[in-house]
Each structure stands twice: as structure tokens, then as C-alpha cells.
Design a protein around this motif. Structure first.
Motif, short mmCIF file in Angstrom:
data_model
loop_
_atom_site.label_atom_id
_atom_site.label_comp_id
_atom_site.label_asym_id
_atom_site.label_seq_id
_atom_site.Cartn_x
_atom_site.Cartn_y
_atom_site.Cartn_z
N ASP A 37 0.83 -1.20 0.00
CA ASP A 37 0.00 0.00 0.00
C ASP A 37 0.87 1.26 0.00
N GLY A 38 0.49 2.23 -0.81
CA GLY A 38 1.16 3.53 -0.80
C GLY A 38 2.36 3.65 -1.71
N VAL A 39 2.78 2.57 -2.38
CA VAL A 39 3.99 2.62 -3.22
C VAL A 39 3.80 3.56 -4.41
N GLU A 40 2.60 3.60 -4.98
CA GLU A 40 2.36 4.45 -6.14
C GLU A 40 2.60 5.92 -5.83
N ASP A 41 2.36 6.34 -4.60
CA ASP A 41 2.54 7.75 -4.22
C ASP A 41 3.93 8.06 -3.69
N MET A 42 4.80 7.06 -3.60
CA MET A 42 6.13 7.27 -3.03
C MET A 42 6.99 8.18 -3.90
N GLU A 43 7.86 8.96 -3.24
CA GLU A 43 8.87 9.73 -3.92
C GLU A 43 10.12 8.85 -4.11
N VAL A 44 11.09 9.33 -4.88
CA VAL A 44 12.26 8.52 -5.20
C VAL A 44 13.02 8.12 -3.93
N GLU A 45 13.24 9.07 -3.04
CA GLU A 45 14.00 8.75 -1.83
C GLU A 45 13.24 7.77 -0.94
N GLU A 46 11.93 7.87 -0.91
CA GLU A 46 11.14 6.94 -0.11
C GLU A 46 11.27 5.51 -0.65
N VAL A 47 11.35 5.37 -1.98
CA VAL A 47 11.50 4.04 -2.58
C VAL A 47 12.85 3.43 -2.20
N VAL A 48 13.93 4.21 -2.36
CA VAL A 48 15.24 3.64 -2.06
C VAL A 48 15.37 3.31 -0.58
N GLN A 49 14.81 4.14 0.28
CA GLN A 49 14.86 3.84 1.71
C GLN A 49 14.03 2.59 2.02
N GLY A 50 12.89 2.44 1.35
CA GLY A 50 12.07 1.26 1.57
C GLY A 50 12.77 -0.02 1.15
N LEU A 51 13.42 0.01 -0.02
CA LEU A 51 14.15 -1.18 -0.49
C LEU A 51 15.38 -1.45 0.38
N TYR A 52 16.04 -0.38 0.81
CA TYR A 52 17.22 -0.52 1.68
C TYR A 52 16.85 -1.24 2.98
N HIS A 53 15.78 -0.80 3.61
CA HIS A 53 15.36 -1.42 4.88
C HIS A 53 14.82 -2.83 4.65
N LEU A 54 14.13 -3.04 3.51
CA LEU A 54 13.62 -4.38 3.20
C LEU A 54 14.76 -5.39 3.10
N PHE A 55 15.78 -5.07 2.32
CA PHE A 55 16.87 -6.02 2.11
C PHE A 55 17.76 -6.14 3.34
N ASN A 56 17.88 -5.08 4.13
CA ASN A 56 18.61 -5.20 5.39
C ASN A 56 17.95 -6.23 6.30
N ARG A 57 16.61 -6.21 6.34
CA ARG A 57 15.89 -7.18 7.17
C ARG A 57 16.01 -8.60 6.62
N LYS A 58 15.84 -8.73 5.31
CA LYS A 58 15.81 -10.06 4.71
C LYS A 58 17.18 -10.73 4.67
N TYR A 59 18.23 -9.92 4.50
CA TYR A 59 19.58 -10.49 4.35
C TYR A 59 20.10 -11.04 5.67
N ASN A 60 19.77 -10.36 6.78
CA ASN A 60 20.28 -10.79 8.09
C ASN A 60 21.80 -10.87 8.08
#
Length: 321
Positions: free
Chosen positions: A77-100
Motif C-alpha cells: 500500500d502507498g507505493v504508487e505515491d512514493m517519492e524517489v527517496e522513499e522508494v530507495v529507503q524502503g528497499l534498503y530497509h527491506l533487504f537489510n531485514r531479509k539479508y540478516n
């Protein structure tokens, strides 16, 4: 490893990526797993992203392609309205969690430490930086030696337009940090080209050298006498004078795809460099290309399709059930 190239011009943004998925098997041998991997993604109507580096992450005991995590992120939810920096921060935190990666780096440090001690070597110092562990140790003859080890990294490049029409490009490394590469509001960052993945060929072509130059003795001496800032200033004189601000969108497409084709060709005929022989030919396969403009948003210029014999299917154009 792959490569993703971004070129940002006044007319718009180009993202291009190869399709090779490579890995090292249980014997440490380089293998090409696929020539059809997806490395380029439309995140929303204005923003795209590319990935390089580590190809798989284990979730619940099952290896999953990184593209699956990005597809899941796109539908939040909300990805369509995201700005560029919000997307990179979202992916950064996603992969930080998943990579462990913190636990994996702890295990790597403990394993190497135990191995050195079992061989009768005295560990003098251990240092960490991002995905690397650096050991300084003394052998039984009293000679001090060093060894480096590290984890594979995930690299992400995100580019696009914000809702106010401004453009930005970011990269991030996991483990590592988020870095702003382009910003239409910053004079020195408006236009140019950036890349992630196996970028040594492009770096040599455009900048005139690659990062391994710091391993040469005369460069180390220069760093000690002149300082890093002065050495960097002089090396910048080797960069090709490319007029990014006057480049057309078609020229940006030609540049990005040329860099990927050239990297693939050089890897075909070489095996690392004389000072560091042995490298994985991680770039190859079809090239996907996307264009992002303020008026039209994200548009695929070329995208792999599923095919069998003379039949092709683009799933993005098929209706959802």
C-alpha cells in the motif's frame, strides 16, 4: 553479479540492465545460472529500480530470487505515491531485514578466527567495515600477516521523478549506506551517468581508471605525501569530458547499452587483471531498457518476454485474474 546503468539527461532518465545470473557452486567455481534474470523493475508510474550483486536470499529455509522481494514491495500500500527517496529507503530497509547480514558476518568472523587459532596463529587485531572483516595476525615465525574476508553485497539503484517533477537517482548497498547520485535541485548533481554491479570496465572507460588503482605502490605513496583529496583531484583529470547536459534521450540509450555490451565483451576475452587475475563473467544476456520522463513516466523501451519457439507473451500486458 550483473550491471545496471543509469543515464540522466535534461530529456529524461534511462535505466538499462543485463540479464545474466551467476553464482559460485559448492566447489567455488563460477557458474552462469541464467541468461534471463530480471534486474530492472518498474516500481510505480514514475520510478524504476535495478539490482546487482547477490542473486538469492533465503527466507524460511527456501532460496528466493531478489526479484520476488521487489515484486512484493511494489504491491504494498502507498507505493504508487512514493517519492524517489522513499522508494530507495524502503528497499534498503527491506533487504537489510531479509539479508540478516549482521549474524552472517558474526559467523564469518568466528569461523575465520577459530581457523587461524587452530593453526597456531596469534590474532593481533580484527576490524570490520560494511561487509568486510580484516584480520591482522602473527605466524609462529613472528611475521605479521593480514587477511580479508567478506559477504556478498546487494546493490540497488533507484531513479525517477517525484510528484513535483524533480528527478533524483539514489544507490544503496546492503551492507552499506544509501547515496544520492543525482538531484535536479543540485547544480553539480543534475545530469550524468551512474552504475552498479561489475562496473570496472565502465569506470575505466569513463573515469580513466578503476578503484583498484589504490592498491598500486606509487598511488599509496602519493596518498601519503599529497593526501587523498589532491590525488582524487588529479585523477579526475583522466575522466572523459562528456556533455551530459546536452545529451539527447536516444544518445543516453546508446550510451547505457554500449557500456553493458562493452563490459560483456571485455569479460568474454579477459579473466580479471594482471594484478588480480581471475574474475566471474557476470554480465551477459539480453539487455532490458526503460525510459522515464516527466510527461510519460516509466516506459519500457525493451523488456524480455516469455517465449517458446515463435510465440512470445508479455505478462505485464495480460489481465489479472
Amino acid at each position: 553479479m550483473s550491471i545496471v546503468v543509469n543515464t540522466t539527461t535534461p530529456e529524461g532518465i534511462i535505466l538499462a540492465a543485463d540479464s545474466r545470473q551467476s553464482y559460485r557452486n559448492m566447489k567455488g567455481m563460477a557458474r552462469v545460472g541464467s541468461e534471463n534474470a530480471v534486474k530492472l523493475f518498474q516500481i510505480n508510474s514514475r520510478i524504476g529500480a535495478g539490482i546487482a550483486g547477490l542473486a538469492f536470499l533465503v527466507e524460511n529455509g527456501v532460496p528466493k530470487n531478489l526479484s520476488q522481494f521487489i515484486e512484493e514491495f511494489k504491491h504494498e500500500d502507498g507505493v504508487e505515491d512514493m517519492e524517489v527517496e522513499e522508494v530507495v529507503q524502503g528497499l534498503y530497509h527491506l533487504f537489510n531485514r531479509k539479508y540478516n547480514w549482521e549474524d552472517q558476518l558474526n559467523d564469518l568472523e568466528a569461523s575465520i578466527g577459530n581457523d587461524l587459532q587452530s593453526k597456531g596463529l596469534k590474532i593481533i587485531n580484527v576490524q570490520r567495515k560494511d561487509n568486510q572483516v580484516h584480520f591482522t595476525f602473527q605466524n609462529p615465525q613472528g611475521i605479521v600477516e593480514e587477511i580479508n574476508a567478506g559477504l556478498d553485497i546487494i546493490e540497488v539503484l533507484v531513479a525517477g521523478f517525484n510528484r513535483d517533477g524533480s528527478h533524483q537517482v539514489f544507490s544503496c548497498r546492503i551492507p552499506g549506506q544509501v547515496q544520492k547520485l543525482r538531484d535536479s535541485y543540485q547544480i553539480d548533481k543534475q545530469y550524468g551517468s551512474s552504475w552498479i554491479g561489475q562496473g570496472d570496465v565502465i569506470t575505466r572507460i569513463v573515469l580513466g581508471f578503476d578503484g583498484r588503482i589504490v592498491n598500486l605502490d606509487f598511488v599509496k605513496d602519493a596518498l601519503g605525501t599529497l593526501g587523498e583529496a589532491e590525488v582524487q583531484r588529479q585523477l579526475q583529470g583522466m575522466e572523459y569530458n562528456i556533455q551530459w547536459g546536452t545529451m539527447t534521450l536516444q544518445d543516453a540509450v546508446d550510451f547505457a547499452t554500449l557500456m553493458i555490451h562493452t563490459t560483456s565483451a571485455i569479460q568474454r576475452f579477459s579473466d580479471g587483471i594482471n594484478a588480480d587475475p581471475g574474475d566471474m563473467p557476470g554480465v551477459g544476456g539480453p539487455i532490458d531498457v526503460a525510459v522515464i520522463t516527466p510527461d510519460h513516466g516509466f516506459v519500457w523501451l525493451k523488456k524480455k518476454k516469455l517465449n517458446f519457439e515463435d510465440v512470445e507473451v508479455d505478462l505485464d500486458r495480460c489481465p489479472y485474474i
